[in-house]
Motif scaffolding. Structure first.
Motif, PDB file in Angstrom:
ATOM      1  N   GLU A 190      18.469  23.793  67.230  1.00 50.09           N
ATOM      2  CA  GLU A 190      17.710  24.376  66.114  1.00 50.09           C
ATOM      3  C   GLU A 190      18.645  25.076  65.135  1.00 50.09           C
ATOM      4  O   GLU A 190      18.509  24.936  63.913  1.00 50.09           O
ATOM      5  N   LYS A 191      19.596  25.830  65.680  1.00 51.86           N
ATOM      6  CA  LYS A 191      20.568  26.502  64.801  1.00 51.86           C
ATOM      7  C   LYS A 191      21.344  25.482  63.978  1.00 51.86           C
ATOM      8  O   LYS A 191      21.566  25.662  62.783  1.00 51.86           O
ATOM      9  N   GLN A 192      21.769  24.421  64.627  1.00 48.99           N
ATOM     10  CA  GLN A 192      22.591  23.435  63.936  1.00 48.99           C
ATOM     11  C   GLN A 192      21.805  22.730  62.839  1.00 48.99           C
ATOM     12  O   GLN A 192      22.315  22.473  61.757  1.00 48.99           O
TER      13      GLN A 192
ATOM     14  N   LEU B 251      24.599  32.143  61.665  1.00 45.08           N
ATOM     15  CA  LEU B 251      23.350  32.546  61.021  1.00 45.08           C
ATOM     16  C   LEU B 251      23.291  34.069  60.975  1.00 45.08           C
ATOM     17  O   LEU B 251      23.721  34.750  61.908  1.00 45.08           O
TER      18      LEU B 251
ATOM     19  N   THR C 114      27.954  27.422  64.434  1.00 41.08           N
ATOM     20  CA  THR C 114      26.995  27.736  63.370  1.00 41.08           C
ATOM     21  C   THR C 114      26.863  29.251  63.230  1.00 41.08           C
ATOM     22  O   THR C 114      26.674  29.954  64.226  1.00 41.08           O
TER      23      THR C 114
ATOM     24  N   ASN D 236      18.250  32.821  55.503  1.00 38.75           N
ATOM     25  CA  ASN D 236      19.443  32.073  55.892  1.00 38.75           C
ATOM     26  C   ASN D 236      19.596  30.804  55.065  1.00 38.75           C
ATOM     27  O   ASN D 236      20.709  30.446  54.673  1.00 38.75           O
TER      28      ASN D 236
ATOM     29  N   VAL E   7      15.837  35.138  63.012  1.00 37.56           N
ATOM     30  CA  VAL E   7      16.566  34.323  63.989  1.00 37.56           C
ATOM     31  C   VAL E   7      17.343  35.156  65.006  1.00 37.56           C
ATOM     32  O   VAL E   7      17.810  34.621  66.006  1.00 37.56           O
TER      33      VAL E   7
ATOM     34  N   ARG F 222      23.284  36.307  65.114  1.00 40.45           N
ATOM     35  CA  ARG F 222      23.960  35.011  65.211  1.00 40.45           C
ATOM     36  C   ARG F 222      23.019  33.891  65.637  1.00 40.45           C
ATOM     37  O   ARG F 222      23.445  32.870  66.179  1.00 40.45           O
ATOM     38  N   GLY F 223      21.708  34.087  65.384  1.00 36.25           N
ATOM     39  CA  GLY F 223      20.742  33.035  65.667  1.00 36.25           C
ATOM     40  C   GLY F 223      20.413  32.860  67.132  1.00 36.25           C
ATOM     41  O   GLY F 223      19.979  31.782  67.549  1.00 36.25           O
ATOM     42  N   TYR F 224      20.571  33.935  67.936  1.00 27.86           N
ATOM     43  CA  TYR F 224      20.388  33.798  69.378  1.00 27.86           C
ATOM     44  C   TYR F 224      18.936  33.511  69.776  1.00 27.86           C
ATOM     45  O   TYR F 224      18.681  33.104  70.911  1.00 27.86           O
TER      46      TYR F 224
ATOM     47  N   LEU G 120      17.225  31.167  68.635  1.00 28.16           N
ATOM     48  CA  LEU G 120      17.020  29.730  68.476  1.00 28.16           C
ATOM     49  C   LEU G 120      17.906  28.972  69.456  1.00 28.16           C
ATOM     50  O   LEU G 120      18.919  29.488  69.933  1.00 28.16           O
TER      51      LEU G 120
END
Length: 635
Positions: free
Chosen positions: A533-535, A477, A475, A485, A522, A525-527, A529
């Motif tokens: 949650e990211k997915q 983000l 994923t 996003n 987020v 790269r959405g770290y 979450l």
């Protein structure tokens, strides 16, 4: 993906190329020699300046005028001394200062300085504007062209190489445009004008100055080359420090160093390179000091020798040399050195600028292998929307050898609108490749891929991809808010639409529990979450797009059991009412699929429902039993 998928970059484009700032000339020339050969390069460069023709002509005129004006003050200086400060009377004796003449000459000198300064500001503005506008247009043009390149280009090209073209090569163009043209014209006119002025003042002194000048030039070049080599090593050290910073201070790097308790070794590595940088910086500064000291000695020596020779000429009565002539001559001579130095670098600067443009045009000349056909049409709405067909499709990745087996070999199947179809099989069987061919991210080597009844090659790419939503294992983000996003899929989406998509993806309650809700950033790269949650945010983003076909490429394979269950429920809800293509390793996630295709070595070897395939005692049944006995968590 099959093992033969492209992953490395070879050839000329595999190495980032940058202009070697301040480096040894031989290194820069070697770098320039590696630049690609582009036909009609000069004509193509000239075309970039076409929109700025008037400004260019103005710049050239300003450079010529400014260079010509630069030699007028020394001539006025001669007149100020001989006619204003120390005029000679009819009897040959020096009389008192002629203030009227002196005032007029000084006024003229000030006027020349003011005009020169104003012209210099105007010229700088024009060159900076032209250079940066051309650079900006070139950067956007290159970025736009890269956006049109097929996926395989990016899988075989390092990101750093692409960034180098966009930042270093295109960025270097602005410097070249700003400095090279004005430097060539200005220095040429200045040198010629200064030489003419020196001859007018005294041809004997000109000969003396020109005899000594080569020694000065040679000394400058020798010391300058030593300093340049140190500068090159300093740049390499800075690059190494930057690389260490990027590796160790990124989120992934910090996690790695902390998990292996390697922070101290990373600190030591950075400190060692920092010490090397300090040593080089000191050495560079000291080399520079010697350089300027030597230049100062030479600059002082030539006027001193001119004074001595002038004394001999005056004493011998062999030349009409006055105090004004001596002062004016040394002033002109002092202005001659650095323009000469600049002209000696002209050839290298022109070669460097050509190399920069050549590397940029090399990328601009790349032809996308996947483009819209003439007369390509939009995906038609209707009962066939959502149907996906493969008709005897064979595919081999672009950089694969002809001797190797194709990733897909004669694959045929039909997925009806609204069906949930799963593709399973061993790693490297070609499952993910199916998901690449449906949206035409890659082109089938043979056979036909149809979408909604039409060959995908007859459809506009933008229309095709707008009807397909992809949720992958990795994923992506942005470092932005959750709302930003989500709106990447639909920039004009309302808050109500965001919430509806989030609820459908089973993530709204989680987002609402955050202190900042949908405004929560987020992280890189959405770290910030969890994986689940990211997915689910990625699923919500796809749902906001509302595609006719949903492609799930191992969307839960990297999740733990609890997260997988939550995400799988969201995926099942998302798949309801639309065609779904699921690529899966975990067979438990696709047991409810309407149809399951088993791919082995690029061929569809089985087809049916879960119940049918288990009973058939084939490949699927064997894989299912293995996973029942020992869950598979690989991807």
């Amino acid at each position: 993906m099959h093992a033969s998928a492209p992953g490395g970059q070879s050839g000329r484009m595999g190495k980032p190329r940058t202009r070697i700032s301040g480096a040894d000339e031989s290194a820069q020339r070697a770098e320039n020699a590696e630049a690609p050969k582009i036909p009609h390069l000069f004509r193509r460069i000239s075309e970039l300046f076409a929109p700025h023709k008037a400004a260019l002509i103005t710049t050239v005129v300003l450079v010529l005028i400014g260079a010509a004006l630069s030699v007028i003050p020394p001539l006025l200086t001669q007149r100020a001394f001989d006619d204003g400060l120390f005029p000679v009377g009819p009897d040959g004796d020096v009389t008192g200062p002629n203030l009227q003449v002196l005032t007029a000459i000084v006024g003229a000198m000030i006027l020349v300085y003011v005009v020169s300064a104003l012209l210099g500001v105007w010229q700088t503005y024009l060159t900076a504007t032209i250079g940066n506008k051309v650079m900006g247009a070139l950067r956007v043009r290159l970025f736009t062209h890269l956006q049109s390149m097929e996926l395989s280009f990016f899988t075989r090209t390092k990101t750093g190489v692409i960034q180098s073209r966009l930042q270093n090569d295109v960025g270097g163009v602005a410097s070249v445009l700003t400095n090279t043209v004005s430097s060539v014209l200005g220095n040429t006119v200045t040198v010629i004008s200064a030489f003419v002025a020196m001859l007018i003042l005294s041809w004997q002194l000109t000969v003396i100055a020109l005899v000594l000048l080569p020694f000065m030039v040679i000394a400058q070049r020798r010391v300058g080359q030593v300093r340049a080599r140190i500068a090159g090593k300093t740049q390499e050290s800075l690059s190494e420090m930057t690389a260490i910073t990027q590796e160790t201070l990124s989120v992934s790097g910090i996690l790695l160093s902390k998990s292996f308790t390697r922070q101290r070794s990373e600190i030591d590595r950075y400190a060692d390179e920092n010490q090397n940088q300090i040593r080089l910086q000191v050495k560079q500064q000291m080399t520079g000091q010697w350089f300027f000291a030597m230049v100062g000695i030479f600059m002082s020596a030539i006027p001193a020798i001119v004074y001595l020779v002038s004394g001999w000429l005056i004493a011998g009565g062999t030349a009409d040399v006055t105090a004004g002539t001596i002062v004016a001559f040394t002033t002109v001579q002092a202005r001659l050195l650095f323009p000469l130095m600049g002209l000696m670098r002209v050839a290298l600067d022109l070669q460097t600028s050509s190399a920069l443009f050549a590397r940029i045009f090399e990328y601009l000349d790349l032809k996308p292998s996947i483009t819209d056909a003439p007369g390509a049409r939009d995906v038609a709405a209707g009962p066939a929307l959502g149907r996906v067909e493969f008709d005897d499709v064979t595919f081999r990745y672009p950089d694969a050898d002809d001797e190797t087996r194709p990733t897909l070999d004669g694959v045929s199947f039909t997925i009806e609108p609204g069906q949930y179809a799963a593709f399973v099989g061993p790693s490297g069987a070609g499952k993910t490749t199916v998901s690449y061919l449906v949206p035409r991210l890659y082109e089938a080597s043979d056979g036909t891929v149809r979408f909604a009844g039409d060959d995908v090659r007859d459809l506009r790419q933008e229309s095709l991809i707008s009807n397909i939503g992809i949720v992958s294992q990795e994923t992506y983000l942005f470092h932005a808010s959750i709302a930003e996003n989500l709106r990447y899929a639909k920039p004009d989406a309302t808050d109500a639409e965001l919430e509806a998509a989030a609820r459908a993806a089973n993530i709204h309650e989680t987002i609402a529990s955050f202190p900042e809700g949908y405004a929560t950033v987020v992280g890189e790269r959405g770290y910030r979450l969890s994986g689940g949650e990211k997915q689910r945010i990625a699923i919500a983003r796809v749902l906001l797009k509302d595609p006719a076909v949903l492609v799930l490429d191992e969307a839960t394979s990297a999740l733990d059991t609890i997260s997988e269950r939550v995400v799988q429920q969201a995926l099942d809800d998302a798949a309801r009412g639309r065609t779904t293509i699921a690529i899966a390793h975990r067979l438990s996630t696709v047991v409810s699929a309407d149809v399951i295709f088993v791919i082995v070595a690029g061929r569809v070897v089985e087809k049916g429902t879960h119940a049918e395939l288990v009973v058939s005692e084939g490949v699927y049944a064997s894989l299912y039993r293995q996973q029942e006995e020992r869950p598979v968590f690989e991807n």
